[in-house]
Write a protein that holds these residues in place. Structure first.
Motif, PDB file in Angstrom:
ATOM      1  N   PRO A 184      14.328   9.617  -1.904  1.00 31.26           N
ATOM      2  CA  PRO A 184      13.108   9.857  -1.073  1.00 31.26           C
ATOM      3  C   PRO A 184      13.012  11.075  -0.265  1.00 31.26           C
ATOM      4  N   GLN A 185      11.916  11.593  -0.111  1.00 30.49           N
ATOM      5  CA  GLN A 185      11.680  13.051   0.812  1.00 30.49           C
ATOM      6  C   GLN A 185      11.852  12.301   2.282  1.00 30.49           C
ATOM      7  N   ALA A 186      12.741  13.400   3.187  1.00 30.67           N
ATOM      8  CA  ALA A 186      13.047  12.896   4.473  1.00 30.67           C
ATOM      9  C   ALA A 186      14.021  11.413   4.632  1.00 30.67           C
ATOM     10  N   GLY A 187      14.544  11.210   3.556  1.00 35.63           N
ATOM     11  CA  GLY A 187      15.393   9.800   3.707  1.00 35.63           C
ATOM     12  C   GLY A 187      14.466   8.679   3.698  1.00 35.63           C
ATOM     13  N   LEU A 188      13.218   8.927   3.526  1.00 40.16           N
ATOM     14  CA  LEU A 188      12.279   7.554   3.772  1.00 40.16           C
ATOM     15  C   LEU A 188      11.792   7.085   2.443  1.00 40.16           C
ATOM     16  N   ASP A 189      12.629   5.870   2.347  1.00 43.62           N
ATOM     17  CA  ASP A 189      12.191   5.101   1.055  1.00 43.62           C
ATOM     18  C   ASP A 189      10.779   4.048   1.474  1.00 43.62           C
ATOM     19  N   LEU A 190       9.850   4.461   0.985  1.00 46.83           N
ATOM     20  CA  LEU A 190       8.460   3.307   1.160  1.00 46.83           C
ATOM     21  C   LEU A 190       8.202   2.485   0.041  1.00 46.83           C
ATOM     22  N   ALA A 191       9.318   2.391  -0.978  1.00 50.09           N
ATOM     23  CA  ALA A 191       8.807   1.606  -2.176  1.00 50.09           C
ATOM     24  C   ALA A 191       9.667   0.173  -2.089  1.00 50.09           C
ATOM     25  N   MET A 195      -0.442  12.942   5.124  1.00 47.14           N
ATOM     26  CA  MET A 195       0.222  12.111   3.993  1.00 47.14           C
ATOM     27  C   MET A 195      -0.908  10.931   3.846  1.00 47.14           C
ATOM     28  N   PRO A 196      -0.874  10.580   2.531  1.00 49.29           N
ATOM     29  CA  PRO A 196      -0.157  11.066   1.440  1.00 49.29           C
ATOM     30  C   PRO A 196      -0.851  12.211   0.789  1.00 49.29           C
ATOM     31  N   ILE A 197      -0.052  12.914   0.287  1.00 49.99           N
ATOM     32  CA  ILE A 197      -0.671  14.309  -0.329  1.00 49.99           C
ATOM     33  C   ILE A 197      -1.478  14.297  -1.624  1.00 49.99           C
ATOM     34  N   GLY A 198      -2.487  14.591  -1.484  1.00 49.32           N
ATOM     35  CA  GLY A 198      -3.581  14.599  -2.678  1.00 49.32           C
ATOM     36  C   GLY A 198      -4.707  13.770  -1.869  1.00 49.32           C
ATOM     37  N   GLU A 199      -4.876  12.762  -2.419  1.00 52.36           N
ATOM     38  CA  GLU A 199      -5.858  11.725  -1.795  1.00 52.36           C
ATOM     39  C   GLU A 199      -5.261  10.816  -0.564  1.00 52.36           C
ATOM     40  N   PRO A 200      -5.826  11.261   0.796  1.00 55.36           N
ATOM     41  CA  PRO A 200      -5.679  10.372   1.965  1.00 55.36           C
ATOM     42  C   PRO A 200      -6.140   8.938   1.855  1.00 55.36           C
ATOM     43  N   LEU A 201      -5.462   8.195   2.696  1.00 56.78           N
ATOM     44  CA  LEU A 201      -5.795   6.954   2.885  1.00 56.78           C
ATOM     45  C   LEU A 201      -7.147   7.018   3.375  1.00 56.78           C
ATOM     46  N   LEU A 256       0.824  -1.212   0.036  1.00 55.34           N
ATOM     47  CA  LEU A 256      -0.004   0.068  -0.132  1.00 55.34           C
ATOM     48  C   LEU A 256       0.752   1.278  -0.124  1.00 55.34           C
ATOM     49  N   PHE A 257       1.819   1.373   0.679  1.00 54.11           N
ATOM     50  CA  PHE A 257       2.750   2.543   0.839  1.00 54.11           C
ATOM     51  C   PHE A 257       3.651   2.530  -0.249  1.00 54.11           C
ATOM     52  N   ALA A 258       4.130   1.362  -0.785  1.00 57.02           N
ATOM     53  CA  ALA A 258       4.703   1.377  -2.418  1.00 57.02           C
ATOM     54  C   ALA A 258       3.991   2.019  -3.575  1.00 57.02           C
ATOM     55  N   LYS A 259       2.595   1.586  -3.285  1.00 56.32           N
ATOM     56  CA  LYS A 259       1.764   2.161  -4.158  1.00 56.32           C
ATOM     57  C   LYS A 259       1.081   3.720  -4.153  1.00 56.32           C
ATOM     58  N   ARG A 260       0.749   3.971  -2.957  1.00 57.67           N
ATOM     59  CA  ARG A 260       0.240   5.273  -2.585  1.00 57.67           C
ATOM     60  C   ARG A 260       1.496   6.588  -2.209  1.00 57.67           C
ATOM     61  N   CYS A 261       2.405   5.841  -1.708  1.00 58.10           N
ATOM     62  CA  CYS A 261       3.325   6.913  -1.102  1.00 58.10           C
ATOM     63  C   CYS A 261       4.993   7.198  -1.983  1.00 58.10           C
ATOM     64  N   SER A 262       4.910   6.279  -2.879  1.00 64.86           N
ATOM     65  CA  SER A 262       6.270   6.409  -3.533  1.00 64.86           C
ATOM     66  C   SER A 262       6.432   6.735  -5.091  1.00 64.86           C
ATOM     67  N   THR A 263       5.670   7.775  -5.152  1.00 64.82           N
ATOM     68  CA  THR A 263       5.656   8.308  -6.537  1.00 64.82           C
ATOM     69  C   THR A 263       6.972   9.312  -6.435  1.00 64.82           C
ATOM     70  N   VAL A 264       7.362   9.841  -7.728  1.00 64.07           N
ATOM     71  CA  VAL A 264       8.399  10.599  -8.046  1.00 64.07           C
ATOM     72  C   VAL A 264       8.458  11.746  -7.136  1.00 64.07           C
ATOM     73  N   GLY A 265       9.386  12.161  -6.311  1.00 64.96           N
ATOM     74  CA  GLY A 265       9.210  13.393  -5.385  1.00 64.96           C
ATOM     75  C   GLY A 265       8.754  12.953  -4.099  1.00 64.96           C
ATOM     76  N   CYS A 266       8.315  11.851  -3.711  1.00 59.93           N
ATOM     77  CA  CYS A 266       7.723  11.624  -2.415  1.00 59.93           C
ATOM     78  C   CYS A 266       8.595  10.605  -1.729  1.00 59.93           C
ATOM     79  N   HIS A 267       8.187   9.410  -1.577  1.00 59.17           N
ATOM     80  CA  HIS A 267       9.097   8.414  -0.704  1.00 59.17           C
ATOM     81  C   HIS A 267       9.345   7.345  -1.784  1.00 59.17           C
ATOM     82  N   ALA A 268       9.635   7.379  -2.958  1.00 56.59           N
ATOM     83  CA  ALA A 268      10.268   6.531  -3.982  1.00 56.59           C
ATOM     84  C   ALA A 268      11.693   6.137  -3.705  1.00 56.59           C
ATOM     85  N   MET A 269      12.206   5.172  -4.184  1.00 56.23           N
ATOM     86  CA  MET A 269      13.752   4.651  -3.727  1.00 56.23           C
ATOM     87  C   MET A 269      14.748   5.687  -4.154  1.00 56.23           C
ATOM     88  N   ASP A 270      14.403   6.572  -5.238  1.00 54.09           N
ATOM     89  CA  ASP A 270      15.488   7.458  -5.821  1.00 54.09           C
ATOM     90  C   ASP A 270      15.259   8.949  -5.094  1.00 54.09           C
TER      91      ASP A 270
END
Length: 174
Positions: A66-73, A121-127, A50-64
Motif C-alpha cells: 500500500p502507498q505510504a504504508g496505508l492499507d485501506l482494504a 485522493m482518490p486519484i481520478g474520481e474524487p468522492l 467505501l475506502f476499500a472500494k474506492r481507494c484500494s486498487t492496485v498501486g494505491c492503498h491495497a493490502m499488498d
C-alpha cells in the motif's frame, strides 16, 4: 373600512402566530448525517467499505504494497488510522484520523479539493461532497483509544503484559 381593518389585523395575528410556531418548533441543530438525510443525500455508506472500494486498487492503498504504508482494504481500518501519524513525506507527522479534530485528520483533508498536504485522493474520481461529510462524521465517531498501541496483540496486561509484545509500551504500544 372597518371590516378591512379587522381582516388585516386577523391576518397579521395569524402570520405572527405561525412565525412564532415555526421558530419554536426548531430547537437544536442537525448533525452532518441528519443534514444529508434532510437534503436528500441519504444515509452515509459504510466508510471502511467505501475506502476499500474506492481507494484500494492496485498501486494505491491495497493490502499488498500500500502507498505510504496505508492499507485501506482489510478489516480493522480504525486500528490502523486512529491517532496514527502519516508516513507520507508531505503529510509526515499529521494524524491520519483524529476523532477529537476530524477536520484536521489526514484522511479527511486528503479528500478535499485543496488538501493540506500531498494531492487530492482518490486519484481520478474524487468522492462526492456527501461522501466527504460522511468520512468526517465517521472519524468523529471513532474511539480515540482505537489506534495503534492501544493494546495490540495480547493488550495491556494480556499475553506479554505491560511492556510485552503489543502491550502498553511494547512493540506497537504507546
Amino acid at each position: 373600512m372597518g371590516s378591512q381593518y379587522a381582516i388585516r389585523s386577523a391576518v397579521a395575528v395569524i402570520v405572527a402566530a405561525l412565525s412564532t410556531a415555526a421558530v419554536a418548533g426548531c430547537p437544536g441543530t442537525l448533525t452532518e448525517e441528519e443534514k444529508l438525510n434532510f437534503t436528500g443525500g441519504g444515509a452515509c455508506p459504510d466508510i471502511p467499505a467505501l475506502f476499500a472500494k474506492r481507494c484500494s486498487t492496485v498501486g494505491c492503498h491495497a493490502m499488498d504494497l500500500p502507498q505510504a504504508g496505508l492499507d485501506l482494504a482489510t478489516p480493522g481500518l480504525e486500528n490502523r488510522v486512529v491517532s496514527v501519524a502519516s508516513t507520507q513525506m508531505d503529510c509526515k507527522g499529521a494524524v491520519l484520523a483524529n476523532p477529537i479534530d476530524a477536520a484536521g485528520s489526514v484522511l479527511y483533508g486528503k479528500l478535499l479539493e485543496t488538501p493540506p498536504c500531498g494531492q487530492r485522493m482518490p486519484i481520478g474520481e474524487p468522492l462526492t461532497a456527501q461522501e466527504i461529510v460522511c468520512v468526517k462524521t465517521w472519524i468523529e465517531g471513532l474511539d480515540p483509544q482505537a489506534g495503534a498501541g492501544s493494546g495490540g496483540a495480547g493488550g495491556a496486561g494480556g499475553a506479554g503484559g505491560a511492556g510485552g509484545a503489543g502491550g502498553a509500551g511494547g512493540s506497537g504500544g504507546m
